[in-house]
Design a protein around this motif. Structure first.
Motif, PDB file in Angstrom:
ATOM      1  N   TRP A 253       0.830  -1.205   0.000  1.00  0.00           N
ATOM      2  CA  TRP A 253       0.000   0.000   0.000  1.00  0.00           C
ATOM      3  C   TRP A 253       0.865   1.256   0.000  1.00  0.00           C
ATOM      4  CZ3 TRP A 253      -4.569   0.075  -1.776  1.00  0.00           C
ATOM      5  CH2 TRP A 253      -5.400  -1.031  -1.632  1.00  0.00           C
ATOM      6  N   LEU A 254       1.976   1.222   0.726  1.00  0.00           N
ATOM      7  CA  LEU A 254       2.869   2.381   0.723  1.00  0.00           C
ATOM      8  C   LEU A 254       3.494   2.593  -0.655  1.00  0.00           C
ATOM      9  CD1 LEU A 254       4.594   1.984   4.202  1.00  0.00           C
ATOM     10  CD2 LEU A 254       2.903   3.710   3.526  1.00  0.00           C
ATOM     11  N   ALA A 255       3.869   1.484  -1.301  1.00  0.00           N
ATOM     12  CA  ALA A 255       4.422   1.592  -2.656  1.00  0.00           C
ATOM     13  C   ALA A 255       3.380   2.154  -3.607  1.00  0.00           C
ATOM     14  CB  ALA A 255       4.913   0.230  -3.134  1.00  0.00           C
ATOM     15  N   LEU A 256       2.146   1.694  -3.476  1.00  0.00           N
ATOM     16  CA  LEU A 256       1.062   2.184  -4.321  1.00  0.00           C
ATOM     17  C   LEU A 256       0.832   3.672  -4.066  1.00  0.00           C
ATOM     18  CD1 LEU A 256      -1.108   1.593  -6.384  1.00  0.00           C
ATOM     19  CD2 LEU A 256      -2.603   0.898  -4.514  1.00  0.00           C
ATOM     20  N   ALA A 257       0.902   4.085  -2.823  1.00  0.00           N
ATOM     21  CA  ALA A 257       0.731   5.505  -2.513  1.00  0.00           C
ATOM     22  C   ALA A 257       1.826   6.331  -3.182  1.00  0.00           C
ATOM     23  CB  ALA A 257       0.757   5.717  -1.002  1.00  0.00           C
ATOM     24  N   GLY A 258       3.025   5.782  -3.280  1.00  0.00           N
ATOM     25  CA  GLY A 258       4.105   6.473  -3.979  1.00  0.00           C
ATOM     26  C   GLY A 258       3.790   6.659  -5.448  1.00  0.00           C
TER      27      GLY A 258
ATOM     28  N   GLN B  10     -13.428   1.787   4.105  1.00  0.00           N
ATOM     29  CA  GLN B  10     -11.984   2.042   4.073  1.00  0.00           C
ATOM     30  C   GLN B  10     -11.663   3.339   3.348  1.00  0.00           C
ATOM     31  OE1 GLN B  10     -10.480  -1.471   2.166  1.00  0.00           O
ATOM     32  NE2 GLN B  10     -10.116  -2.517   4.103  1.00  0.00           N
ATOM     33  N   GLY B  11     -12.551   3.759   2.437  1.00  0.00           N
ATOM     34  CA  GLY B  11     -12.332   4.992   1.704  1.00  0.00           C
ATOM     35  C   GLY B  11     -11.374   4.870   0.535  1.00  0.00           C
ATOM     36  N   VAL B  12     -10.891   3.664   0.263  1.00  0.00           N
ATOM     37  CA  VAL B  12      -9.986   3.476  -0.865  1.00  0.00           C
ATOM     38  C   VAL B  12     -10.749   3.694  -2.158  1.00  0.00           C
ATOM     39  CG1 VAL B  12      -8.450   1.838  -2.015  1.00  0.00           C
ATOM     40  CG2 VAL B  12      -8.589   1.866   0.467  1.00  0.00           C
TER      41      VAL B  12
ATOM     42  N   GLN C  48      -9.359  -6.787  -3.962  1.00  0.00           N
ATOM     43  CA  GLN C  48      -8.115  -6.177  -3.507  1.00  0.00           C
ATOM     44  C   GLN C  48      -7.196  -5.861  -4.690  1.00  0.00           C
ATOM     45  OE1 GLN C  48      -6.399  -8.709  -0.522  1.00  0.00           O
ATOM     46  NE2 GLN C  48      -7.939  -8.168   0.999  1.00  0.00           N
ATOM     47  N   SER C  49      -7.126  -6.783  -5.638  1.00  0.00           N
ATOM     48  CA  SER C  49      -6.296  -6.546  -6.825  1.00  0.00           C
ATOM     49  C   SER C  49      -6.851  -5.409  -7.659  1.00  0.00           C
ATOM     50  CB  SER C  49      -6.213  -7.818  -7.678  1.00  0.00           C
ATOM     51  OG  SER C  49      -5.512  -8.825  -6.988  1.00  0.00           O
ATOM     52  N   MET C  50      -8.162  -5.398  -7.865  1.00  0.00           N
ATOM     53  CA  MET C  50      -8.764  -4.362  -8.695  1.00  0.00           C
ATOM     54  C   MET C  50      -8.670  -2.991  -8.032  1.00  0.00           C
ATOM     55  SD  MET C  50      -9.381  -5.781 -11.470  1.00  0.00           S
ATOM     56  CE  MET C  50      -7.945  -6.769 -11.101  1.00  0.00           C
ATOM     57  N   VAL C  51      -8.706  -2.928  -6.716  1.00  0.00           N
ATOM     58  CA  VAL C  51      -8.510  -1.652  -6.019  1.00  0.00           C
ATOM     59  C   VAL C  51      -7.134  -1.092  -6.361  1.00  0.00           C
ATOM     60  CG1 VAL C  51      -8.112  -0.633  -3.735  1.00  0.00           C
ATOM     61  CG2 VAL C  51     -10.149  -1.999  -4.146  1.00  0.00           C
ATOM     62  N   GLN C  52      -6.121  -1.956  -6.387  1.00  0.00           N
ATOM     63  CA  GLN C  52      -4.776  -1.508  -6.742  1.00  0.00           C
ATOM     64  C   GLN C  52      -4.754  -0.928  -8.162  1.00  0.00           C
ATOM     65  OE1 GLN C  52      -1.462  -4.225  -5.914  1.00  0.00           O
ATOM     66  NE2 GLN C  52      -2.906  -5.423  -4.678  1.00  0.00           N
ATOM     67  N   VAL C  53      -5.340  -1.658  -9.099  1.00  0.00           N
ATOM     68  CA  VAL C  53      -5.325  -1.240 -10.505  1.00  0.00           C
ATOM     69  C   VAL C  53      -6.119   0.051 -10.700  1.00  0.00           C
ATOM     70  CG1 VAL C  53      -6.031  -1.884 -12.848  1.00  0.00           C
ATOM     71  CG2 VAL C  53      -4.969  -3.592 -11.354  1.00  0.00           C
ATOM     72  N   LEU C  54      -7.321   0.112 -10.149  1.00  0.00           N
ATOM     73  CA  LEU C  54      -8.168   1.295 -10.332  1.00  0.00           C
ATOM     74  C   LEU C  54      -7.570   2.527  -9.651  1.00  0.00           C
ATOM     75  CD1 LEU C  54     -11.693  -0.316  -9.880  1.00  0.00           C
ATOM     76  CD2 LEU C  54     -10.570   0.355 -12.020  1.00  0.00           C
ATOM     77  N   THR C  55      -7.041   2.357  -8.466  1.00  0.00           N
ATOM     78  CA  THR C  55      -6.469   3.478  -7.739  1.00  0.00           C
ATOM     79  C   THR C  55      -5.241   4.030  -8.462  1.00  0.00           C
ATOM     80  OG1 THR C  55      -7.288   2.548  -5.664  1.00  0.00           O
ATOM     81  CG2 THR C  55      -5.593   4.239  -5.498  1.00  0.00           C
ATOM     82  N   ALA C  56      -4.410   3.142  -8.986  1.00  0.00           N
ATOM     83  CA  ALA C  56      -3.201   3.582  -9.682  1.00  0.00           C
ATOM     84  C   ALA C  56      -3.520   4.290 -10.999  1.00  0.00           C
ATOM     85  CB  ALA C  56      -2.282   2.394  -9.948  1.00  0.00           C
ATOM     86  N   ASN C  57      -4.690   4.017 -11.574  1.00  0.00           N
ATOM     87  CA  ASN C  57      -5.070   4.602 -12.865  1.00  0.00           C
ATOM     88  C   ASN C  57      -6.209   5.608 -12.725  1.00  0.00           C
ATOM     89  OD1 ASN C  57      -3.424   3.171 -15.025  1.00  0.00           O
ATOM     90  ND2 ASN C  57      -4.161   1.470 -13.778  1.00  0.00           N
TER      91      ASN C  57
ATOM     92  N   GLU D 253      -9.271  12.515 -12.464  1.00  0.00           N
ATOM     93  CA  GLU D 253     -10.328  13.326 -11.847  1.00  0.00           C
ATOM     94  C   GLU D 253     -11.728  12.876 -12.245  1.00  0.00           C
ATOM     95  OE1 GLU D 253      -9.874  17.516 -12.257  1.00  0.00           O
ATOM     96  OE2 GLU D 253      -7.781  17.443 -11.655  1.00  0.00           O
ATOM     97  N   ASP D 254     -11.874  12.392 -13.486  1.00  0.00           N
ATOM     98  CA  ASP D 254     -13.206  12.046 -13.984  1.00  0.00           C
ATOM     99  C   ASP D 254     -13.470  10.541 -14.018  1.00  0.00           C
ATOM    100  OD1 ASP D 254     -11.357  11.562 -15.957  1.00  0.00           O
ATOM    101  OD2 ASP D 254     -12.617  12.290 -17.600  1.00  0.00           O
ATOM    102  N   GLY D 255     -12.563   9.729 -13.506  1.00  0.00           N
ATOM    103  CA  GLY D 255     -12.762   8.288 -13.493  1.00  0.00           C
ATOM    104  C   GLY D 255     -11.429   7.562 -13.615  1.00  0.00           C
ATOM    105  N   CYS D 256     -11.502   6.321 -14.048  1.00  0.00           N
ATOM    106  CA  CYS D 256     -10.298   5.496 -14.187  1.00  0.00           C
ATOM    107  C   CYS D 256     -10.161   5.083 -15.658  1.00  0.00           C
ATOM    108  CB  CYS D 256     -10.401   4.248 -13.333  1.00  0.00           C
ATOM    109  SG  CYS D 256     -10.605   4.583 -11.583  1.00  0.00           S
ATOM    110  N   SER D 257      -8.976   5.237 -16.201  1.00  0.00           N
ATOM    111  CA  SER D 257      -8.661   4.765 -17.545  1.00  0.00           C
ATOM    112  C   SER D 257      -7.619   3.669 -17.398  1.00  0.00           C
ATOM    113  CB  SER D 257      -8.106   5.888 -18.414  1.00  0.00           C
ATOM    114  OG  SER D 257      -9.096   6.857 -18.641  1.00  0.00           O
TER     115      SER D 257
END
Length: 158
Positions: free
Chosen positions: A13-18, A77-79, A138-147, A150-154
């Motif tokens: 999670w810390l790496a993802l936050a980076g 969780q607010g993720v 959990q995996s999809m949260v990583q992918v969606l959050t990283a991508n 402002e208007d969504g996820c690509s």
């Protein structure tokens, strides 16, 4: 004292936050960033799927209690926020199902992101047990959050 599993999750999670704070403009395919790495993963950078920030999730009636419980945890969780259930499979952004017979630990899952007309994405997740569906999220949260934009996820389809 922290166990190894908890330590590695926190490090991920810390790496993802980076990644998020770096303001990367390029889309990150799943195989380049998922922790732990899945047994198989393939992205198609030529097929970009767009998902809104507020996802409508569909599950067959038998799976609704398990999927609702997962969404409640994710929303709390607010993720990801604004996850809600829908009864209309055709308009859903995410389709979740528990099907088949669990093998081994029941942690396996299949997640696929399809790019439809106009680039509208539909995320399809299935697992043989609710535990697998939890790992898929959990995996999809990583992918969606990283991508996230402002208007969504690509996200590259795959």
């Amino acid at each position: 004292m922290m166990n190894k599993g908890r330590f590695y999750r926190m490090a991920a999670w810390l790496a993802l936050a980076g990644f998020l704070n770096a303001g990367m403009a390029e889309m990150l395919p799943a195989e380049d960033m998922l922790l732990p790495a899945p047994s198989a993963c393939r992205s198609d950078r030529s097929a970009v799927a767009r998902l809104p920030l507020r996802l409508a999730v569909y599950a067959p009636e038998k799976d609704v209690p398990a999927v609702e419980a997962l969404l409640n945890v994710l929303n709390a969780q607010g993720v990801l926020s604004g996850l809600s259930m829908t009864g209309d499979r055709d308009s859903a952004d995410v389709v979740c199902s528990v099907e088949g017979t669990p093998a081994g630990t029941g942690e396996g899952y299949e997640a696929r992101l399809d790019a439809g007309q106009g680039g509208r994405g539909v995320l399809r997740m299935k697992a043989a047990a609710p535990r697998g569906l939890c790992y898929a999220w959990q995996s999809m949260v990583q992918v969606l959050t990283a991508n996230r934009k402002e208007d969504g996820c690509s996200v590259p389809g795959g």
